[in-house]
Design an enzyme around this catalytic site. Structure first.
Site, mmCIF file in Angstrom:
data_model
loop_
_atom_site.group_PDB
_atom_site.id
_atom_site.type_symbol
_atom_site.label_atom_id
_atom_site.label_comp_id
_atom_site.label_asym_id
_atom_site.label_seq_id
_atom_site.Cartn_x
_atom_site.Cartn_y
_atom_site.Cartn_z
ATOM 1 N N ARG A 1 -45.349 6.510 21.308
ATOM 2 C CA ARG A 1 -46.422 6.174 22.029
ATOM 3 C C ARG A 1 -46.190 6.707 23.443
ATOM 4 N NH1 ARG A 1 -45.806 1.221 19.364
ATOM 5 N NH2 ARG A 1 -45.797 0.252 21.803
ATOM 6 N N HIS B 1 -44.119 -3.362 21.004
ATOM 7 C CA HIS B 1 -44.064 -2.850 22.460
ATOM 8 C C HIS B 1 -42.887 -3.592 23.257
ATOM 9 C CE1 HIS B 1 -45.857 -0.616 25.445
ATOM 10 N NE2 HIS B 1 -46.231 -1.684 26.361
ATOM 11 N N ARG C 1 -47.305 -10.467 24.719
ATOM 12 C CA ARG C 1 -48.858 -10.139 25.363
ATOM 13 C C ARG C 1 -49.685 -10.373 23.831
ATOM 14 N NH1 ARG C 1 -49.917 -4.279 28.184
ATOM 15 N NH2 ARG C 1 -49.183 -3.640 25.897
ATOM 16 N N LYS D 1 -55.645 5.936 27.328
ATOM 17 C CA LYS D 1 -56.384 4.767 27.972
ATOM 18 C C LYS D 1 -56.632 5.005 29.430
ATOM 19 C CE LYS D 1 -52.124 1.960 28.297
ATOM 20 N NZ LYS D 1 -51.190 1.175 27.729
ATOM 21 N N TYR E 1 -60.864 1.532 62.907
ATOM 22 C CA TYR E 1 -61.113 0.213 62.990
ATOM 23 C C TYR E 1 -59.850 -0.744 63.525
ATOM 24 C CZ TYR E 1 -65.247 0.922 59.965
ATOM 25 O OH TYR E 1 -66.442 1.326 59.587
ATOM 26 N N CYS F 1 -60.442 4.096 56.361
ATOM 27 C CA CYS F 1 -61.999 3.509 56.036
ATOM 28 C C CYS F 1 -62.170 3.634 54.640
ATOM 29 C CB CYS F 1 -62.760 4.228 56.932
ATOM 30 S SG CYS F 1 -62.191 4.403 58.992
ATOM 31 N N MET F 2 -63.561 3.432 54.447
ATOM 32 C CA MET F 2 -64.097 3.470 52.926
ATOM 33 C C MET F 2 -63.931 4.877 52.384
ATOM 34 S SD MET F 2 -67.469 1.992 51.354
ATOM 35 C CE MET F 2 -67.389 0.092 51.803
ATOM 36 N N ASP F 3 -64.446 5.896 53.432
ATOM 37 C CA ASP F 3 -64.525 7.320 53.014
ATOM 38 C C ASP F 3 -63.860 8.210 53.783
ATOM 39 O OD1 ASP F 3 -66.996 6.307 51.705
ATOM 40 O OD2 ASP F 3 -67.736 5.873 53.713
HETATM 41 C C1 LIG Z 1 -49.970 1.834 27.387
HETATM 42 C C2 LIG Z 1 -49.265 1.613 26.321
HETATM 43 C C3 LIG Z 1 -48.294 2.667 25.826
HETATM 44 C C4 LIG Z 1 -47.838 3.759 26.665
HETATM 45 O O1 LIG Z 1 -46.684 3.229 27.727
HETATM 46 P P1 LIG Z 1 -46.571 4.190 28.538
HETATM 47 O O2 LIG Z 1 -45.449 3.279 29.336
HETATM 48 O O3 LIG Z 1 -47.430 4.711 29.450
HETATM 49 O O4 LIG Z 1 -45.816 5.312 27.961
HETATM 50 C C5 LIG Z 1 -47.769 2.389 24.725
HETATM 51 N N1 LIG Z 1 -47.911 1.350 23.832
HETATM 52 C C6 LIG Z 1 -48.992 0.418 24.186
HETATM 53 C C7 LIG Z 1 -49.179 -0.874 23.493
HETATM 54 C C8 LIG Z 1 -49.795 0.454 25.501
HETATM 55 O O5 LIG Z 1 -50.485 -0.674 25.717
#
Ligand SMILES: *Cc1c(COP(=O)(O)O)cnc(C)c1O
Length: 389
Positions: A237, A181, A151, A54, A283, A331-333
């Site tokens: 995951r 999760h 969540r 992601k 700045y 700065c920005m750049d």
């Molecule tokens: C982002 C995410 C993960 C991965 O988590 P990490 O801590 O980066 O390994 C696993 N499960 C869900 C639902 C997530 O949103």
């Protein structure tokens, strides 16, 4: 869509390949392969690895990371958004993809069309999505249980029974997974995690009683897959640590394998000058040279996601193998650094990564910014080209 060019073995999105500027990110794809192999050593060979890509692969480039992950033994890809899944499919990635966030019910046919698995947890969602779906092929869904993250996910057994019954009855859906999760897997102390697992086990049991066998049962993120391996169901995951980063600096010592960071960030000196004592820099004129000093200008700034706070808390970069402080406001750049001596224009400046035997890690940068490792690669934006090697 953007056009694609072949660079080395990997496809690179051309809008990122900025050929004129002297600031770039190197992504070491072999490090990603090595981290996947490392986590696999901790688990039963039948445990699937879902590579989480992601937010454009945590800033590393989702398509390239996904390709490398699959080549290295990952069998699933995880994303947050439906558009992220579509991007991967359009790039030719064929592996199963799970969208970890909630999609809108009217977009369910897009998931169906692209053969993308999605996360479900609301019965109203199922009713609405079903009205939009084609009869075939069934939309693959994973049921999300909220066991303490607070969540998304269902939070009681009645909802689980309602939803699993609907899924069993409606041939437009096929429930192939159930997951939760964890909220505290990267912290010391496992009481909360144990409670979450107990709740999850109860949900899994109940779901199996309604729908029968569930092929994919998963709860481990990077922290759990590295710190509590062995009691997982059949998929992990794997996100942050696939990129070679620890989920939390505090519990890094608890990680039993060696992780290789994939990302490094570099630039080159565009200006070098000797300044007199009391010369002000940047700045607000907040920095004043205390003696004759060599000051270098580096073409990166907060417009790249290199946040101003990097100048605080002793922010440093590497030049010719030496640590040099960032001076004055970013700065920005552009930003300025104090050099130990005159250095030629074009000298490489490493903001993240190694030079000689010195290293500035993403962990160091995250502590400087009082944040977590995740935020650093995600914040470095697409103005900085990613170079894969
Ligand atoms: C982002 C995410 C993960 C991965 O988590 P990490 O801590 O980066 O390994 C696993 N499960 C869900 C639902 C997530 O949103």
């Amino acid at each position: 869509m953007n056009s694609w060019v072949k660079q080395g073995e990997f496809i690179v999105d051309t809008y990122r390949v900025n050929q004129y500027r002297d600031t770039w990110i190197d992504v070491d794809v072999k490090a990603i392969a090595s981290n996947i192999k490392a986590v696999k050593t901790l688990h039963h060979p039948d445990v699937n690895v879902m590579a989480v890509v992601k937010a454009d692969g945590y800033g590393h480039g989702a398509v390239t990371v996904a390709r490398m992950a699959i080549e290295s033994g990952a069998t699933w890809i995880g994303v947050a958004l439906l558009e992220e899944a579509v991007e991967l499919r359009e790039a030719g990635i064929d592996a199963p993809i799970l969208v970890l966030g909630r999609i809108n019910p009217q977009d369910a046919p897009v998931a169906q069309h692209y053969r993308v698995s999605i996360t479900v947890f609301q019965s109203e969602w199922l009713v609405e999505a079903s009205s939009y779906l084609d009869p075939e092929p069934p939309l693959d869904v994973h049921l999300k249980c909220d066991t303490g993250m607070g969540r998304i996910g269902l939070t009681d057994e009645q909802s689980l029974l309602d939803i699993t019954k609907m899924l069993k009855a409606d041939k437009k859906f096929e429930m192939t997974g159930i997951y939760t999760h964890l909220a505290t897997a990267d912290e010391w102390g496992s009481d909360y995690l144990t409670e979450q697992l107990k709740a999850f086990q109860a949900y899994v049991q109940l779901a199996k009683e309604t729908v029968g066998n569930i092929p994919h049962i998963h709860y481990s993120n990077s922290a759990a897959s590295l710190r509590y391996p062995g009691n997982d169901y059949n998929m992990i995951r794997f996100g942050i640590s696939m990129y070679g980063l620890v989920p939390a600096v505090e519990t890094a010592t608890d990680i039993p394998v060696s992780l290789k960071p994939a990302m490094s960030l570099h630039s080159r000196l565009t200006h070098v000058k000797k300044v007199q004592p009391e010369t002000s820099i940047s700045y607000g004129a907040t920095y004043q040279a205390s003696e004759e000093e060599w000051i270098g200008t580096v073409p990166i700034g907060y417009g790249d996601g290199w946040l101003r706070a990097n100048a605080t808390n002793g922010g440093e970069v590497l030049v010719e193998g030496e640590r040099c402080p960032i001076v004055g406001r970013i700065c920005m750049d552009q930003m300025m650094i104090r050099l130990p001596a005159e250095a030629p224009l074009g000298t490489k400046v490493t903001l993240i990564g190694k030079q000689g035997n010195k290293e500035i890690s993403i962990e160091e940068v995250s502590e400087r910014l009082s944040t977590i490792t995740y935020e650093i690669p995600c914040t470095l934006n697409s103005r900085i080209p990613r170079i894969y090697q």
